[in-house]
Design an enzyme around this catalytic site. Structure first.
Site, short mmCIF file in Angstrom:
data_model
loop_
_atom_site.label_atom_id
_atom_site.label_comp_id
_atom_site.label_asym_id
_atom_site.label_seq_id
_atom_site.Cartn_x
_atom_site.Cartn_y
_atom_site.Cartn_z
N HIS A 66 0.84 -1.18 0.00
CA HIS A 66 0.00 0.00 0.00
C HIS A 66 0.89 1.24 0.00
O HIS A 66 2.12 1.16 0.09
CB HIS A 66 -0.95 0.00 1.20
CG HIS A 66 -2.17 -0.86 0.99
ND1 HIS A 66 -3.12 -0.57 0.04
CD2 HIS A 66 -2.56 -2.00 1.60
CE1 HIS A 66 -4.06 -1.49 0.07
NE2 HIS A 66 -3.74 -2.38 1.00
N ASP A 95 0.21 6.87 -3.77
CA ASP A 95 -0.97 6.48 -4.55
C ASP A 95 -1.34 7.52 -5.61
O ASP A 95 -1.48 7.21 -6.79
CB ASP A 95 -2.18 6.28 -3.63
CG ASP A 95 -2.23 4.88 -3.02
OD1 ASP A 95 -1.34 4.08 -3.32
OD2 ASP A 95 -3.16 4.62 -2.24
#
Length: 362
Positions: A122, A152
């Site tokens: 992540h 991200d």
């Protein structure tokens, strides 16, 4: 449809995070973005990343669903996917299964190649591998998770969009598509260019909170106010620093050796004491419209009502949901109005009809 990307069609394979944001930003600018979903679901007006898109539900493991997906991607000429490497190939929708003019946007954390390419991760993990996370936070605490904006959305979404639009430009001359490998570790590393420059010049200490832009400098950090809120302070240039000193009633002689780290710790404590004497509202009034580079640290709710944000209509409310207006803005090309997200699968029949197929569900 309107906007600078009117006429551009993009297929987005349903996913989470950076892929959906990429599709939303393209739709905000006028692209016709169609999401290939797996199962129908009611409209969710809170899912901002789905605004402005259409949705078709397909069973990609069925012959009919696969054929429809392949036809949609070939027609659009652009597809976005965020699966682990090899997933689209196993579905029979990899680059070799499509027309050679298709631009294949692949967004992952680790990238399509390398020892970690098939591992889970992540934002915080991708950020950790680049050297960026180690440079954030205070010395006495572990590095903080800086939301998921950096890896991200900064290193992932934005570099995917750059890659896709670059490939569209290149296709005008070559007539061919190509794979865009948008890896977050690559994107974040590219954004670290200034800090690599500092380090190469011997101007960056790898101990956290000891440098110009990491909270080490007393003139580039946040300070707590009397009412337990915060002000962001960032006058890097000497002429702006002088305004801070004047408005905050701090010693003017600090301007003479502003960038000497030997003074930073003591001055940070002095500045903290100064900011603690007034409320955030009082400091905002003092610094409003000046060149001191000082601004209040607002909550997401309060940000919408700040006079500057309100004047620009940066944040808008659509069907009771606060969200950002389309960005960036253009002098001639007006972005389409923000539409509440549609039902997942709600456009299946219409899209299949566009392809000349019957409208029964797959």
């Amino acid at each position: 449809m309107s906007g600078p990307l009117k006429g551009l069609e993009v297929i987005e394979m349903a996913g989470i995070g950076p892929g959906p944001l990429a599709g939303q930003l393209l739709a905000d600018l006028g692209a016709d973005v169609i999401v290939i979903d797996r199962a129908e679901a009611p409209a969710d007006k809170t899912d901002v990343n789905r605004r402005g898109k259409r949705s078709v539900c397909l069973d990609l493991k069925s012959e009919e669903g696969h054929r429809t997906a392949q036809a949609l991607i070939n027609r659009a000429g652009i597809v976005i996917e965020g699966f682990r490497p090899g997933v689209m190939e196993r579905l029979g929708l990899g680059p070799d299964d499509l027309d050679d003019s298709v631009i294949f946007g692949r967004i992952t954390g680790w990238g399509q190649e390398g020892p970690l390419s098939h591992s889970a991760g992540h934002d915080i993990n991708y950020l950790g591998l680049t050297g960026a996370l180690a440079a954030m936070g205070q010395v006495e605490n572990p590095p903080p998770p800086p939301l998921n904006l950096i890896a991200d959305y900064g290193g992932g979404t934005m570099f995917l969009l750059l890659g896709i639009l670059a490939a569209v430009f290149e296709r005008q001359t070559s007539g061919k598509g190509q794979v865009v490998d948008a890896a977050m570790v690559d994107g974040v590393s590219a954004m670290m260019g200034l800090f690599h420059t500092f380090k190469a010049r011997g101007e960056w200490n790898e101990n956290r909170a000891s440098n110009l832009l990491d909270g080490g400098a007393p003139f580039y950090r946040c300070y707590r106010t009397k009412d337990d809120l915060f002000m962001s302070v960032g006058p890097l240039e000497p002429q702006f620093f002088a305004v801070l000193l004047e408005k905050a009633a701090l010693p003017a002689e600090h301007g003479k050796d502003q960038n000497d780290p030997a003074n930073w710790a003591d001055r940070a404590e002095l500045y903290a004491q100064a900011f603690a004497r007034r409320t955030q509202a009082e400091w905002s009034e003092i610094f409003e419209g000046t060149d001191a580079c000082v601004a209040p640290v607002l909550s997401m709710t309060d940000a919408a009502s700040h006079p500057h944000m309100a004047a620009r209509k940066t944040l808008v409310e659509v069907d009771g949901v606060l969200q950002a207006a389309p960005a960036p803005r253009f002098s001639r090309s007006t972005s389409p109005e923000i539409n509440t997200p549609r039902a997942i699968g709600g456009d299946t029949a219409a899209i299949r009809e566009e392809l000349g197929e019957h409208s029964k569900a797959v």
